[in-house]
Scaffold this active site. Structure first.
Site, PDB file in Angstrom:
ATOM      1  N   CYS B  86       0.829  -1.205   0.000  1.00  0.00           N
ATOM      2  CA  CYS B  86       0.000   0.000   0.000  1.00  0.00           C
ATOM      3  C   CYS B  86       0.870   1.265   0.000  1.00  0.00           C
ATOM      4  O   CYS B  86       1.487   1.570  -0.999  1.00  0.00           O
ATOM      5  CB  CYS B  86      -0.974  -0.043   1.181  1.00  0.00           C
ATOM      6  SG  CYS B  86      -2.314   1.153   1.038  1.00  0.00           S
ATOM      7  N   HIS B 195      -3.258  -5.720   1.390  1.00  0.00           N
ATOM      8  CA  HIS B 195      -2.472  -5.863   2.626  1.00  0.00           C
ATOM      9  C   HIS B 195      -2.359  -7.316   3.102  1.00  0.00           C
ATOM     10  O   HIS B 195      -3.163  -7.753   3.931  1.00  0.00           O
ATOM     11  CB  HIS B 195      -3.145  -5.064   3.749  1.00  0.00           C
ATOM     12  CG  HIS B 195      -2.994  -3.593   3.630  1.00  0.00           C
ATOM     13  ND1 HIS B 195      -2.137  -2.860   4.429  1.00  0.00           N
ATOM     14  CD2 HIS B 195      -3.594  -2.706   2.807  1.00  0.00           C
ATOM     15  CE1 HIS B 195      -2.224  -1.578   4.101  1.00  0.00           C
ATOM     16  NE2 HIS B 195      -3.097  -1.452   3.124  1.00  0.00           N
ATOM     17  N   GLU B 197      -0.454  -8.607   5.223  1.00  0.00           N
ATOM     18  CA  GLU B 197      -0.168  -8.740   6.667  1.00  0.00           C
ATOM     19  C   GLU B 197      -1.436  -8.794   7.503  1.00  0.00           C
ATOM     20  O   GLU B 197      -1.386  -9.160   8.678  1.00  0.00           O
ATOM     21  CB  GLU B 197       0.758  -7.605   7.136  1.00  0.00           C
ATOM     22  CG  GLU B 197       0.093  -6.261   7.412  1.00  0.00           C
ATOM     23  CD  GLU B 197      -0.241  -5.464   6.158  1.00  0.00           C
ATOM     24  OE1 GLU B 197      -0.223  -6.038   5.059  1.00  0.00           O
ATOM     25  OE2 GLU B 197      -0.531  -4.255   6.285  1.00  0.00           O
TER      26      GLU B 197
END
Lengths: 80, 226
Positions: B86, B195, B197
């Site tokens: 991002c 994302h 994560e």
């Protein structure tokens, strides 16, 4: 103190969502036939006289930081 | 143990989630401060999501010139694995480690959703544990995620197999050719808007497809040693 203006604009082929939003708002307000593209204006205060070297320095700064030349063009001019 | 640096810029938001993801993947997260000019001997670097320097000027434009980025650029050019998520992707583009740029979403709103993606190549450090054409779901949340580049660059990315992820089920932000993530020509630097994560555990995500990003890194680094 002298002032140099750096204008930064999105390249014509790059979509400008902000300009599009402003264009839409103007139309809704009755301002017909106006199309807006939105850019940025930087006012750069310069110590001392404006020389060719100083202008070259501002151009380098514009190229390196103020504009992303992948998506934007810039113009450097001395404010009269 | 693999040591993975996670850079924190002023305004980074997902640095702690990225550190946690690294830990869940069995590696050691190493916090790296933006003002430091050392990478602390890490094996790889993650540039996390967020709004570095308040997104002032352009997303990633100021972060790109922070002291730690000088080291990241040198290391990336020498082959170190770097993942930009991002805002991290935006920083990588501003740093010219990846071509093109990210502009405001064409829909003019912040988009937050569980995004379907297709893995277009497993030939990168961060996707070698996937299969090409795998379809995965990863959280997408940004206001400026529209990927753009000039036609020659797009042609090169497509031709050289450097498009890594593509949006499925509708383009959320106007990205050219539905591009969600790309890599450099060596395949060690990857940037994407979604994302991974956040997709590590069943409790907090609809998929755990993010795990393979981190296992890919481990697999790549093991192969280097072996």
């Amino acid at each position: 103190m002298s002032r140099v203006i750096v204008d930064v604009m999105p390249k014509p082929e790059i979509l400008d969502p902000q300009g599009k939003a402003v264009t839409g708002a103007l139309k809704r307000l009755g301002f017909d036939g106006l199309a807006v593209r939105q850019g940025k204006r930087f006012e750069v205060e310069i110590d001392g006289e404006i020389t060719d070297e100083r202008l070259a320095q501002v151009r380098e700064a514009a190229e390196k930081l103020l504009a992303n030349t992948v998506i934007e063009t810039f113009d450097v001019r001395v404010e009269q | 143990m693999t040591r993975v640096g996670v850079v924190t810029f002023p305004g980074s938001l997902d640095d702690h989630d990225a550190q946690r993801a690294v830990r869940l993947a069995g590696a050691e997260p190493v916090p790296l401060w933006h003002a430091s000019d050392s990478l602390d001997g890490v094996d790889a670097v993650i540039l996390p999501g967020g709004f570095s320097y308040g997104d002032y000027l352009r997303c990633g434009a100021i972060a790109r010139f922070s002291p730690v980025m000088g080291e990241v650029i040198n290391a990336a050019n020498a082959g170190m694995p770097v993942l930009g998520i991002c805002n991290g992707f935006q920083v990588l583009c501003e740093a010219h480690l990846l071509p093109g740029a990210l502009i405001r979403n064409d829909v003019r709103t912040f988009v937050c959703r569980d995004q379907r993606l297709r893995v277009e190549t497993r030939d990168t450090v961060w996707t070698c544990d996937f299969n090409t054409a795998d379809e995965i779901t990863i959280v997408l949340k940004n206001g400026e995620g529209g990927y753009v580049a000039d036609p020659e660059t797009i042609k090169r990315l497509e031709g050289e197999n450097q498009v890594v992820f593509r949006y499925l089920d509708g383009n959320p932000n106007g990205s050219v050719n539905d591009i969600a993530g790309i890599t450099n020509d060596r395949g060690n630097v990857v940037g994407l808007m979604p994302h991974p994560e956040h997709n590590m555990e069943e409790l907090t995500a609809p998929s755990t497809d993010g795990r393979k990003f981190f296992s890919s890194l481990q697999r790549y680094l093991r192969a280097l040693v072996g």
